[in-house]
Enzyme design. Structure first.
Site, PDB file in Angstrom:
ATOM      1  N   SER A 149      -0.846   9.105 -17.628  1.00 36.96           N
ATOM      2  CA  SER A 149      -2.124   8.516 -17.192  1.00 36.96           C
ATOM      3  C   SER A 149      -3.048   8.523 -18.399  1.00 36.96           C
ATOM      4  O   SER A 149      -2.833   9.297 -19.346  1.00 36.96           O
ATOM      5  CB  SER A 149      -2.721   9.390 -16.077  1.00 36.96           C
ATOM      6  OG  SER A 149      -4.077   9.098 -15.872  1.00 36.96           O
ATOM      7  N   TYR A 162      -4.621  17.786 -12.171  1.00 38.33           N
ATOM      8  CA  TYR A 162      -3.979  16.483 -12.363  1.00 38.33           C
ATOM      9  C   TYR A 162      -4.025  16.075 -13.838  1.00 38.33           C
ATOM     10  O   TYR A 162      -2.994  15.717 -14.432  1.00 38.33           O
ATOM     11  CB  TYR A 162      -4.672  15.416 -11.504  1.00 38.33           C
ATOM     12  CG  TYR A 162      -4.103  14.040 -11.726  1.00 38.33           C
ATOM     13  CD1 TYR A 162      -2.866  13.697 -11.190  1.00 38.33           C
ATOM     14  CD2 TYR A 162      -4.784  13.088 -12.490  1.00 38.33           C
ATOM     15  CE1 TYR A 162      -2.315  12.450 -11.414  1.00 38.33           C
ATOM     16  CE2 TYR A 162      -4.239  11.834 -12.718  1.00 38.33           C
ATOM     17  CZ  TYR A 162      -3.011  11.511 -12.174  1.00 38.33           C
ATOM     18  OH  TYR A 162      -2.460  10.277 -12.401  1.00 38.33           O
TER      19      TYR A 162
HETATM   20  N1  LIG Z   1      -3.194   4.812  -9.223  1.00 39.63           N
HETATM   21  C1  LIG Z   1      -3.792   5.259 -10.306  1.00 39.63           C
HETATM   22  O1  LIG Z   1      -4.997   5.098 -10.471  1.00 39.63           O
HETATM   23  C2  LIG Z   1      -2.971   5.948 -11.371  1.00 39.63           C
HETATM   24  C3  LIG Z   1      -3.539   6.089 -12.644  1.00 39.63           C
HETATM   25  C4  LIG Z   1      -2.815   6.712 -13.639  1.00 39.63           C
HETATM   26  C5  LIG Z   1      -1.536   7.181 -13.387  1.00 39.63           C
HETATM   27  N2  LIG Z   1      -1.017   7.038 -12.132  1.00 39.63           N
HETATM   28  C6  LIG Z   1       0.323   7.578 -11.901  1.00 39.63           C
HETATM   29  O2  LIG Z   1       1.178   6.533 -11.457  1.00 39.63           O
HETATM   30  C7  LIG Z   1       2.243   7.096 -10.700  1.00 39.63           C
HETATM   31  C8  LIG Z   1       2.427   6.285  -9.438  1.00 39.63           C
HETATM   32  O3  LIG Z   1       1.302   6.470  -8.620  1.00 39.63           O
HETATM   33  P1  LIG Z   1       0.685   5.272  -7.754  1.00 39.63           P
HETATM   34  O4  LIG Z   1      -0.619   4.954  -8.332  1.00 39.63           O
HETATM   35  O5  LIG Z   1       1.661   4.201  -7.568  1.00 39.63           O
HETATM   36  O6  LIG Z   1       0.390   6.069  -6.399  1.00 39.63           O
HETATM   37  P2  LIG Z   1       1.055   5.971  -4.948  1.00 39.63           P
HETATM   38  O7  LIG Z   1       0.931   4.588  -4.416  1.00 39.63           O
HETATM   39  O8  LIG Z   1       0.463   7.101  -4.174  1.00 39.63           O
HETATM   40  O9  LIG Z   1       2.604   6.255  -5.226  1.00 39.63           O
HETATM   41  C9  LIG Z   1       3.096   7.551  -5.481  1.00 39.63           C
HETATM   42  C10 LIG Z   1       4.583   7.523  -5.256  1.00 39.63           C
HETATM   43  O10 LIG Z   1       5.120   8.822  -5.563  1.00 39.63           O
HETATM   44  C11 LIG Z   1       5.967   9.221  -4.498  1.00 39.63           C
HETATM   45  N3  LIG Z   1       6.019  10.663  -4.401  1.00 39.63           N
HETATM   46  C12 LIG Z   1       4.978  11.539  -4.394  1.00 39.63           C
HETATM   47  N4  LIG Z   1       5.434  12.796  -4.245  1.00 39.63           N
HETATM   48  C13 LIG Z   1       6.791  12.704  -4.163  1.00 39.63           C
HETATM   49  C14 LIG Z   1       7.823  13.653  -3.993  1.00 39.63           C
HETATM   50  N5  LIG Z   1       7.558  14.971  -3.873  1.00 39.63           N
HETATM   51  N6  LIG Z   1       9.105  13.233  -3.945  1.00 39.63           N
HETATM   52  C15 LIG Z   1       9.392  11.910  -4.050  1.00 39.63           C
HETATM   53  N7  LIG Z   1       8.459  10.954  -4.231  1.00 39.63           N
HETATM   54  C16 LIG Z   1       7.169  11.357  -4.271  1.00 39.63           C
HETATM   55  C17 LIG Z   1       5.357   8.591  -3.251  1.00 39.63           C
HETATM   56  O11 LIG Z   1       6.354   8.401  -2.248  1.00 39.63           O
HETATM   57  P3  LIG Z   1       6.506   9.210  -0.890  1.00 39.63           P
HETATM   58  O12 LIG Z   1       5.171   9.729  -0.486  1.00 39.63           O
HETATM   59  O13 LIG Z   1       7.105   8.214   0.052  1.00 39.63           O
HETATM   60  O14 LIG Z   1       7.489  10.305  -1.223  1.00 39.63           O
HETATM   61  C18 LIG Z   1       4.958   7.226  -3.807  1.00 39.63           C
HETATM   62  O15 LIG Z   1       6.055   6.346  -3.799  1.00 39.63           O
HETATM   63  C19 LIG Z   1       1.889   8.560 -10.475  1.00 39.63           C
HETATM   64  O16 LIG Z   1       2.614   9.373 -11.380  1.00 39.63           O
HETATM   65  C20 LIG Z   1       0.409   8.615 -10.798  1.00 39.63           C
HETATM   66  O17 LIG Z   1      -0.001   9.884 -11.241  1.00 39.63           O
HETATM   67  C21 LIG Z   1      -1.688   6.420 -11.124  1.00 39.63           C
END
Ligand SMILES: NC(=O)c1ccc[n+]([C@@H]2O[C@H](COP(=O)([O-])OP(=O)(O)OC[C@H]3O[C@@H](n4cnc5c(N)ncnc54)[C@H](OP(=O)(O)O)[C@@H]3O)[C@@H](O)[C@H]2O)c1
Length: 266
Positions: A149, A162
């Site tokens: 991130s 985080y």
């Molecule tokens: N959105 C932002 O603003 C942002 C910014 C910077 C970085 N990121 C990073 O991008 C990545 C993806 O996040 P996103 O934004 O797409 O959020 P999201 O829509 O909440 O997706 C998170 C994904 O991770 C999975 N997950 C969480 N815990 C898990 C576990 N214990 N086992 C297996 N799967 C798990 C969830 O699936 P299930 O709940 O179905 O298991 C979901 O598919 C993350 O690493 C996040 O930190 C996001």
């Protein structure tokens, strides 16, 4: 306990197999679509069966060959289930995307929330990266994409755990990349800023102003292109690149104060 539902084996005759953790929503879902379009047989990993099944059906309808693995990446059995699913396959690419945040993690968050962030963002990502690196090294090549991130570059008051977990992802991945240099395995760190996904809602965070939020789909596409070109780091968007450059080169104290201000601490 993880359940393996390998719904389709895939003919493995195309560009090989790509694993995407956290494929049930947001960025992971977009990674899965783009990698499928590029000819990879994608292994979709997450805990929510309904969401993975919907994505699997969509990909099959488009002529792709996805496999679903229901797994909690925090659990050894969940991680083992992913490797079982790819045991007989030509593994080429691994995306450690599963992750979550927690607001007020530093001071007020519940212990379970802090533990969950650490186990998912740090422990699971490290163990999966190492195990994937071993598999890819045996084949003398491949790509690991680790999702960090922009928070990796500066402390993140109100999301202290985080931000620190993502700093770990950046440092760990940079070290792994150097260790693997001679093996033909490349490691790319992806650093999105705020994205329009389920992340903020699930972390208990308000969505930032629209101007600062980017779509997940172009981020996933550009990140994969960068990783396949052999780039070490992909920061998504010009504004985020400027912010991370500031965080890297400005005095640490300034960075802390600006970050605290941006997170609404004072
Ligand atoms: N959105 C932002 O603003 C942002 C910014 C910077 C970085 N990121 C990073 O991008 C990545 C993806 O996040 P996103 O934004 O797409 O959020 P999201 O829509 O909440 O997706 C998170 C994904 O991770 C999975 N997950 C969480 N815990 C898990 C576990 N214990 N086992 C297996 N799967 C798990 C969830 O699936 P299930 O709940 O179905 O298991 C979901 O598919 C993350 O690493 C996040 O930190 C996001």
């Amino acid at each position: 306990m993880a359940i393996l539902t390998s719904t389709m084996k895939g003919d493995a005759t195309r560009r090989g197999t790509a694993v995407v953790t956290g494929a049930s929503s947001g960025l992971g879902e977009s990674f899965a679509r783009h990698l499928s379009r590029r000819g990879y047989d994608v292994v979709l990993v997450a805990r929510r069966a309904d969401k993975l099944e919907a994505l699997r059906r969509e990909l099959v309808q488009c002529g792709h060959h996805p496999t679903v693995v229901l797994a909690d990446v925090r659990e050894p059995a969940g991680r083992a289930a992913i490797f079982d699913a790819v045991a007989e396959r030509p593994l080429n690419l691994w995306v450690n995307n599963a992750g979550l945040g927690c607001v007020r993690a530093g001071v007020e968050c519940e212990e379970d929330d802090v533990t969950s962030v650490l186990r998912t963002n740090i422990e699971a990502l490290s163990l999966l990266s190492i195990a994937a690196a071993k598999r890819l090294s045996e084949r003398r090549g491949g790509v690991i994409v680790n999702v960090a991130s922009t928070a990796a570059f500066s402390p993140t008051p109100t999301m202290a755990t985080y931000g620190a977990s993502k700093a770990f992802v950046l440092s760990f991945s940079e070290a792994l990349r150097e260790e693997l240099r001679a093996s033909g395995v490349r490691v790319c760190v992806v650093c999105p800023g705020a994205l329009e996904t389920e992340f903020h809602g699930r972390a208990g965070l308000e969505m930032p102003p629209k101007l600062l939020v980017r779509a997940a789909d172009p981020c996933a596409r550009a990140a994969i292109e960068a990783a396949l070109r052999g780039e070490d780091l992909y920061v998504d968007g010009a504004l985020n690149r400027a912010v991370t450059a500031f965080a890297r080169f400005a005095p640490r104290r300034w960075v802390q104060r600006v970050s605290a201000r941006a997170m609404g601490v004072w």
